[in-house]
Write an enzyme that holds these catalytic residues in place. Structure first.
Site, PDB file in Angstrom:
ATOM      1  N   ARG A  80     -12.358  -3.048  -2.565  1.00  0.00           N
ATOM      2  CA  ARG A  80     -12.266  -1.704  -3.146  1.00  0.00           C
ATOM      3  C   ARG A  80     -12.574  -1.788  -4.638  1.00  0.00           C
ATOM      4  O   ARG A  80     -11.853  -2.449  -5.389  1.00  0.00           O
ATOM      5  CB  ARG A  80     -10.861  -1.124  -2.921  1.00  0.00           C
ATOM      6  CG  ARG A  80     -10.688   0.204  -3.595  1.00  0.00           C
ATOM      7  CD  ARG A  80      -9.294   0.793  -3.451  1.00  0.00           C
ATOM      8  NE  ARG A  80      -9.251   1.982  -4.278  1.00  0.00           N
ATOM      9  CZ  ARG A  80      -8.285   2.290  -5.129  1.00  0.00           C
ATOM     10  NH1 ARG A  80      -7.216   1.522  -5.249  1.00  0.00           N
ATOM     11  NH2 ARG A  80      -8.360   3.365  -5.860  1.00  0.00           N
ATOM     12  N   HIS A 124     -11.775   6.673 -10.992  1.00  0.00           N
ATOM     13  CA  HIS A 124     -10.598   5.892 -11.372  1.00  0.00           C
ATOM     14  C   HIS A 124     -10.405   6.094 -12.885  1.00  0.00           C
ATOM     15  O   HIS A 124     -10.465   5.168 -13.665  1.00  0.00           O
ATOM     16  CB  HIS A 124     -10.798   4.432 -10.985  1.00  0.00           C
ATOM     17  CG  HIS A 124      -9.540   3.624 -10.872  1.00  0.00           C
ATOM     18  ND1 HIS A 124      -9.153   2.968  -9.725  1.00  0.00           N
ATOM     19  CD2 HIS A 124      -8.580   3.350 -11.775  1.00  0.00           C
ATOM     20  CE1 HIS A 124      -8.017   2.333  -9.926  1.00  0.00           C
ATOM     21  NE2 HIS A 124      -7.649   2.532 -11.181  1.00  0.00           N
ATOM     22  N   GLU A 169      -5.114   7.831  -7.756  1.00  0.00           N
ATOM     23  CA  GLU A 169      -3.846   8.191  -8.407  1.00  0.00           C
ATOM     24  C   GLU A 169      -3.963   9.430  -9.290  1.00  0.00           C
ATOM     25  O   GLU A 169      -3.709   9.369 -10.512  1.00  0.00           O
ATOM     26  CB  GLU A 169      -3.313   7.005  -9.221  1.00  0.00           C
ATOM     27  CG  GLU A 169      -3.022   5.791  -8.366  1.00  0.00           C
ATOM     28  CD  GLU A 169      -2.412   4.629  -9.147  1.00  0.00           C
ATOM     29  OE1 GLU A 169      -2.292   4.726 -10.375  1.00  0.00           O
ATOM     30  OE2 GLU A 169      -2.065   3.620  -8.518  1.00  0.00           O
ATOM     31  N   ASN A 288      -1.024   3.740  -2.738  1.00  0.00           N
ATOM     32  CA  ASN A 288      -0.770   2.729  -3.770  1.00  0.00           C
ATOM     33  C   ASN A 288       0.737   2.686  -3.987  1.00  0.00           C
ATOM     34  O   ASN A 288       1.351   3.719  -4.249  1.00  0.00           O
ATOM     35  CB  ASN A 288      -1.442   3.117  -5.088  1.00  0.00           C
ATOM     36  CG  ASN A 288      -2.963   3.138  -5.005  1.00  0.00           C
ATOM     37  OD1 ASN A 288      -3.554   2.895  -3.958  1.00  0.00           O
ATOM     38  ND2 ASN A 288      -3.597   3.437  -6.129  1.00  0.00           N
ATOM     39  N   TYR A 290       3.968   0.498  -5.950  1.00  0.00           N
ATOM     40  CA  TYR A 290       4.449  -0.566  -6.835  1.00  0.00           C
ATOM     41  C   TYR A 290       5.962  -0.666  -6.819  1.00  0.00           C
ATOM     42  O   TYR A 290       6.504  -1.757  -6.710  1.00  0.00           O
ATOM     43  CB  TYR A 290       3.922  -0.355  -8.271  1.00  0.00           C
ATOM     44  CG  TYR A 290       2.427  -0.645  -8.335  1.00  0.00           C
ATOM     45  CD1 TYR A 290       1.960  -1.934  -8.547  1.00  0.00           C
ATOM     46  CD2 TYR A 290       1.497   0.351  -8.092  1.00  0.00           C
ATOM     47  CE1 TYR A 290       0.600  -2.221  -8.548  1.00  0.00           C
ATOM     48  CE2 TYR A 290       0.133   0.077  -8.086  1.00  0.00           C
ATOM     49  CZ  TYR A 290      -0.308  -1.213  -8.308  1.00  0.00           C
ATOM     50  OH  TYR A 290      -1.645  -1.502  -8.287  1.00  0.00           O
ATOM     51  N   GLU A 350      -3.516  -0.160  -2.948  1.00  0.00           N
ATOM     52  CA  GLU A 350      -3.096  -1.040  -4.052  1.00  0.00           C
ATOM     53  C   GLU A 350      -1.686  -1.534  -3.783  1.00  0.00           C
ATOM     54  O   GLU A 350      -0.800  -0.742  -3.420  1.00  0.00           O
ATOM     55  CB  GLU A 350      -3.083  -0.314  -5.408  1.00  0.00           C
ATOM     56  CG  GLU A 350      -4.442  -0.024  -5.963  1.00  0.00           C
ATOM     57  CD  GLU A 350      -4.391   0.594  -7.357  1.00  0.00           C
ATOM     58  OE1 GLU A 350      -3.401   0.367  -8.093  1.00  0.00           O
ATOM     59  OE2 GLU A 350      -5.344   1.317  -7.697  1.00  0.00           O
TER      60      GLU A 350
HETATM   61  O1  IFM Z   1      -4.055  -1.215 -13.048  1.00  0.00           O
HETATM   62  C1  IFM Z   1      -3.532  -0.099 -12.410  1.00  0.00           C
HETATM   63  C2  IFM Z   1      -4.583   0.601 -11.595  1.00  0.00           C
HETATM   64  O2  IFM Z   1      -5.682   0.960 -12.360  1.00  0.00           O
HETATM   65  C3  IFM Z   1      -4.021   1.843 -10.967  1.00  0.00           C
HETATM   66  N1  IFM Z   1      -2.799   1.551 -10.242  1.00  0.00           N
HETATM   67  C4  IFM Z   1      -1.797   0.775 -10.912  1.00  0.00           C
HETATM   68  C5  IFM Z   1      -2.394  -0.489 -11.492  1.00  0.00           C
HETATM   69  C6  IFM Z   1      -1.313  -1.303 -12.216  1.00  0.00           C
HETATM   70  O3  IFM Z   1      -0.748  -0.568 -13.240  1.00  0.00           O
END
Ligand code: IFM
Length: 441
Positions: A80, A124, A169, A288, A290, A350
């Site tokens: 990706r 992006h 995002e 995505n 985290y 992600e």
């Molecule tokens: O680096 C970023 C990415 O561009 C978008 N999602 C989160 C990642 C980590 O912060």
């Protein structure tokens, strides 16, 4: 980290890595590329933690063959990447710049030759600067410009890109870019930023039909999600948790899946017919993830209906983000429960972590924390699949250490260490670990 073997994944599961154009390409003025809002922002004193810019980053524009070889060594089935809008349309409008598209043409062909599916994100965050000067995503016209760019790009690459992702995002671009000014374009509009949400969604919907007219490949959007952990037990805390959840997790997904905006978050700029455009069917929802977010009622007068609080009791990454693999399972099961049959297939577009990785005396880079992180998150995906959620892919963020936006070069997310002076790439121990997971399938 558990010592039990990683459970098997379904046949055909997509194993990948993710990057984005501005974070790795460099070559900021090569072959007619125009400036983006991130060039302007990074070159503005005081905006980036280490005063760096994206002018060179990983120089992937000139080294993409070496990077494709690294991907082939991993054994991934999909890559990706994002396409830089200012390479395709240096002013954000008008005819395509053929030299800009040539780069992606070569990249796509090299990926296919290595047996790797190209997965292309159209936006992006690197909006052409001339569009920002006419209002950027605050201006409805930017949605039409985005569809035009999608059309030009798909006309060239639509026969070979295997999955299109319209936006990355949009919540982060809204919140950090337009509400709090931490990211480009650096606008500080707080709740007045909402038109940016609607115009991004409208651009997405218009781009879906532009892509469908040029390409038979599936279409997705990549949203970031963060399960809410409520702190406190008052009615105000409960209301704060619901408000944060609506803003972060539902603002973009509810309208995309045909449910309109969540109550209280209806941007005033919506026109008749917009919600139908936005709800154009997608084939895949990119997720995505985290970390979850701790939320409670604001303690004092605040323009926001919630307060974000740090989550205690978890290991933390170099970004100080809590490591909560179970949050990914909860999120996936929660999406299925919330949207039911309206939810398409999911791919994790992600998942990753930053640590202060550095070569040891022998030049090797050991990153056991990243291995533990990925191990836990892959098991969480597998657990969600066991609970009946249709998850068909997982992309590690990121292939390379890269330029982490307002943090500059201070946060390393890669499976591959990059020396930003010499551009030497050194696969970390997590690279070998991830390769082994893929090989065992
Ligand atoms: O680096 C970023 C990415 O561009 C978008 N999602 C989160 C990642 C980590 O912060």
């Amino acid at each position: 980290m558990t010592t039990t073997p990683m459970p098997a994944f379904p046949t055909g599961f997509r194993w990948g890595v993710s990057t984005s154009a501005y974070q790795i390409e460099g070559a900021a003025t090569a072959d007619g590329r125009g400036p983006s809002i991130w060039d302007t922002f990074a070159h503005t004193p005081g905006r980036i933690a280490d005063h760096s810019t994206g002018d060179v980053t990983c120089d992937h524009y000139h080294r993409h063959r070496e990077d494709v070889a690294l991907m082939a060594g991993l054994g991934i089935s999909a890559y990706r990447f994002s396409i830089a809008w200012p390479r395709v349309q240096p002013r954000g409008t008008g005819a395509a710049n053929p030299a800009g598209l040539d780069f992606y043409d070569r990249l796509v062909d090299d990926l296919l030759a290595a047996g790797i599916d190209p997965v292309a994100t159209l936006f992006h965050w690197d909006l052409p600067q001339p569009l920002e000067e006419t209002g950027g995503w605050l201006n409805r016209d930017t949605a039409d410009r985005f569809a035009e760019y999608a059309d030009l790009t798909a006309a060239r690459l639509g026969d070979r890109v295997k999955l299109w992702i319209t936006l990355n995002e949009p919540f982060v671009h809204l919140s950090l870019g337009h509400a709090t000014g931490v990211h480009a374009p650096g606008r500080f509009l707080l709740l007045d930023a909402f038109p940016v949400a609607h115009h991004q969604l409208l651009g997405h919907g218009l781009a879906v039909s532009a892509l469908r007219a040029r390409s038979t490949s599936p279409v997705a959007i990549a949203n970031n999600y963060s399960p809410v952990v409520r702190y406190g037990d008052t009615d105000a805390d409960r209301a704060a948790a619901l408000a944060y959840d609506a803003l972060h997790n539902r603002l973009f997904t509810d309208p995309l899946l045909g449910q309109g905006y969540p109550p209280g978050f209806d941007p005033a700029v919506v026109r008749d017919g917009d919600l139908d455009v936005i709800a154009a069917p997608i084939d895949v929802l990119g997720v995505n993830y985290y970390n979850p977010t701790g939320v409670r009622a604001p303690e004092q007068d605040s323009p926001l209906p919630f307060e974000v609080v740090p989550l205690d009791g978890y290991p933390r990454t170099a970004f100080d983000w809590p490591v909560v693999p179970d949050g990914l399972r909860d999120l996936l099961v929660g999406l299925r429960d919330r949207y039911g049959d309206a939810l398409p297939e999911i791919q994790i577009t992600e998942s990753g972590c930053a640590y202060d990785d550095a070569p040891d005396a022998d030049g090797r880079v050991h990153d056991p924390e990243r291995i533990a992180y990925l191990d836990g998150h892959l098991r969480a995906v597998r657990a969600a699949i066991d609970e009946g959620v249709d998850v068909t892919g997982y992309f590690v963020w990121s292939l390379l250490d890269n330029w982490e936006w307002a943090e500059g070069f201070t946060k390393r997310f890669g499976l591959v260490h990059v020396d930003f002076d010499s551009q030497v790439r050194t696969p970390k121990s997590s690279y070998a670990w991830y390769r082994d997971q893929i090989v065992r399938r």
